[in-house]
Scaffold this active site. Structure first.
Site, PDB file in Angstrom:
ATOM      1  CE1 TYR A 125      -9.175  -3.513   0.163  1.00  0.00           C
ATOM      2  CE2 TYR A 125      -8.492  -1.501  -0.876  1.00  0.00           C
ATOM      3  CZ  TYR A 125      -8.211  -2.288   0.073  1.00  0.00           C
ATOM      4  OH  TYR A 125      -7.067  -2.699   0.515  1.00  0.00           O
TER       5      TYR A 125
ATOM      6  CD  GLU B 231      -8.097  -9.203  -4.552  1.00  0.00           C
ATOM      7  OE1 GLU B 231      -6.766  -9.657  -4.215  1.00  0.00           O
ATOM      8  OE2 GLU B 231      -8.876  -9.072  -3.653  1.00  0.00           O
TER       9      GLU B 231
ATOM     10  NE  ARG C  67      -2.548  -6.086   6.957  1.00  0.00           N
ATOM     11  CZ  ARG C  67      -3.718  -6.863   6.337  1.00  0.00           C
ATOM     12  NH1 ARG C  67      -4.324  -7.834   7.071  1.00  0.00           N
ATOM     13  NH2 ARG C  67      -4.311  -6.253   5.283  1.00  0.00           N
TER      14      ARG C  67
ATOM     15  CB  THR D 212      -7.763  -6.840   9.235  1.00  0.00           C
ATOM     16  OG1 THR D 212      -8.155  -7.952   8.282  1.00  0.00           O
ATOM     17  CG2 THR D 212      -8.300  -5.760   8.784  1.00  0.00           C
TER      18      THR D 212
ATOM     19  CG  ASN E  91      -4.007  -3.007   6.903  1.00  0.00           C
ATOM     20  OD1 ASN E  91      -3.857  -2.590   5.717  1.00  0.00           O
ATOM     21  ND2 ASN E  91      -5.019  -3.659   7.388  1.00  0.00           N
TER      22      ASN E  91
ATOM     23  CG  PHE F 105     -13.311   0.806   7.423  1.00  0.00           C
ATOM     24  CD1 PHE F 105     -12.920   0.351   5.959  1.00  0.00           C
ATOM     25  CD2 PHE F 105     -14.100  -0.219   8.023  1.00  0.00           C
ATOM     26  CE1 PHE F 105     -13.246  -1.140   5.594  1.00  0.00           C
ATOM     27  CE2 PHE F 105     -14.349  -1.480   7.589  1.00  0.00           C
ATOM     28  CZ  PHE F 105     -13.942  -1.774   6.475  1.00  0.00           C
TER      29      PHE F 105
ATOM     30  CG  HIS G 200      -4.961  -6.598  -0.797  1.00  0.00           C
ATOM     31  ND1 HIS G 200      -6.146  -6.769  -0.305  1.00  0.00           N
ATOM     32  CD2 HIS G 200      -4.827  -7.185  -1.885  1.00  0.00           C
ATOM     33  CE1 HIS G 200      -6.842  -7.470  -1.171  1.00  0.00           C
ATOM     34  NE2 HIS G 200      -6.153  -7.849  -2.130  1.00  0.00           N
TER      35      HIS G 200
ATOM     36  CE  LYS H  64      -3.714  -2.333   2.373  1.00  0.00           C
ATOM     37  NZ  LYS H  64      -4.934  -2.344   3.498  1.00  0.00           N
TER      38      LYS H  64
ATOM     39  NE  ARG I  25      -6.263 -12.865   4.178  1.00  0.00           N
ATOM     40  CZ  ARG I  25      -6.820 -11.892   4.068  1.00  0.00           C
ATOM     41  NH1 ARG I  25      -6.811 -10.859   3.292  1.00  0.00           N
ATOM     42  NH2 ARG I  25      -7.942 -11.806   5.059  1.00  0.00           N
TER      43      ARG I  25
HETATM   44  P1  IDP Z   1      -7.798  -7.378   4.856  1.00  0.00           P
HETATM   45  O1  IDP Z   1      -7.012  -6.496   4.152  1.00  0.00           O
HETATM   46  O2  IDP Z   1      -7.096  -8.178   6.010  1.00  0.00           O
HETATM   47  O3  IDP Z   1      -8.387  -8.551   3.854  1.00  0.00           O
HETATM   48  P2  IDP Z   1     -10.571  -6.559   5.042  1.00  0.00           P
HETATM   49  O4  IDP Z   1     -11.516  -6.748   6.078  1.00  0.00           O
HETATM   50  O5  IDP Z   1     -10.691  -6.761   3.659  1.00  0.00           O
HETATM   51  O6  IDP Z   1      -9.104  -6.861   5.427  1.00  0.00           O
HETATM   52  O7  IDP Z   1     -10.574  -4.916   4.902  1.00  0.00           O
HETATM   53  C1  IDP Z   1      -9.793  -4.247   3.805  1.00  0.00           C
HETATM   54  C2  IDP Z   1      -8.924  -2.982   4.260  1.00  0.00           C
HETATM   55  O8  IDP Z   1      -9.896  -2.125   4.919  1.00  0.00           O
HETATM   56  C3  IDP Z   1      -8.130  -3.544   5.486  1.00  0.00           C
HETATM   57  O9  IDP Z   1      -6.831  -4.285   5.014  1.00  0.00           O
HETATM   58  C4  IDP Z   1      -7.921  -2.179   6.141  1.00  0.00           C
HETATM   59  O10 IDP Z   1      -6.758  -1.232   5.485  1.00  0.00           O
HETATM   60  C5  IDP Z   1      -9.224  -1.533   5.939  1.00  0.00           C
HETATM   61  N1  IDP Z   1     -10.016  -1.781   7.363  1.00  0.00           N
HETATM   62  C6  IDP Z   1     -10.807  -3.072   7.533  1.00  0.00           C
HETATM   63  N2  IDP Z   1     -11.224  -2.928   8.879  1.00  0.00           N
HETATM   64  C7  IDP Z   1     -11.033  -1.472   9.212  1.00  0.00           C
HETATM   65  C8  IDP Z   1     -11.251  -0.779  10.456  1.00  0.00           C
HETATM   66  O11 IDP Z   1     -12.322  -1.316  11.272  1.00  0.00           O
HETATM   67  N3  IDP Z   1     -11.043   0.682  10.513  1.00  0.00           N
HETATM   68  C9  IDP Z   1      -9.976   1.069   9.463  1.00  0.00           C
HETATM   69  N4  IDP Z   1      -9.607   0.387   8.426  1.00  0.00           N
HETATM   70  C10 IDP Z   1     -10.288  -0.939   8.222  1.00  0.00           C
HETATM   71 MG    MG Z   2      -9.591  -8.393   2.317  1.00  0.00          MG
END
Ligand code: IDP
Ligand code: MG
Length: 147
Positions: A49, A126, A102, A91, A112, A57, A115, A9, A85
């Protein structure tokens, strides 16, 4: 062999951690079959997304992921989705174990770092979103028999 899609990112690029992060995947034995440095457009970010549309968010996520260049790559190995993963970690970096990306490099869910695709369906979607077929290289790693 399985493919997966990884995005370093914009904060990974700004923090000059591209090389360190790619090294982890090379060291693990993953083959890089496509890679680019690009600023993701709003339209592409919304597609990527779309499962999160409507969440609180979502707008912050879109503005962050489009805020500067990202590195996007396709990695290949046995069980690539599961392995990557687990290397990426939870996350929320507060729950990501030390040793995961992370868990070692991030503190906030919004920043974080990285992705990774979460299923074979996401991988297909994707890869089609970010790469043309001719941008994906077919080659054999010389170390392959030793991985
Ligand atoms: P992932 O990246 O671990 O697959 P996802 O649930 O798919 O997680 O969420 C996509 C992205 O959205 C996350 O990587 C993170 O940057 C952001 N995100 C997810 N949950 C939150 C949150 O509760 N607060 C802020 N950002 C979030
Ligand atoms: Mg995801």
């Amino acid at each position: 062999m399985e493919q997966t899609l990884v995005i370093l990112k914009p904060n990974a690029v700004q923090r000059e951690l591209i090389g360190q992060l790619i090294s982890k995947f090379e060291r693990r034995g993953m083959k890089i079959t496509a890679m680019k440095l690009t600023r993701i457009s709003i339209e592409t970010a919304e597609q990527h997304y779309k499962e999160h549309r409507g969440k609180d968010f979502f707008e912050d996520l879109l503005s962050f992921i489009t805020s500067g260049p990202s590195v996007i790559m396709i990695l290949e190995s046995m069980d690539a989705v599961e392995i990557v993963r687990s290397m990426v970690g939870a996350t929320n970096p507060a729950e990501a174990v030390p040793g995961s990306i992370r868990g070692d490099y991030a503190t906030s869910p919004g920043h974080n770092m990285i992705h990774a695709s979460d299923s074979s369906e996401s991988v297909k979607r994707e890869i089609e979103l970010f790469f043309k077929p001719e941008e994906i290289q077919k080659y054999r790693l010389a170390v392959r028999p030793w991985l």
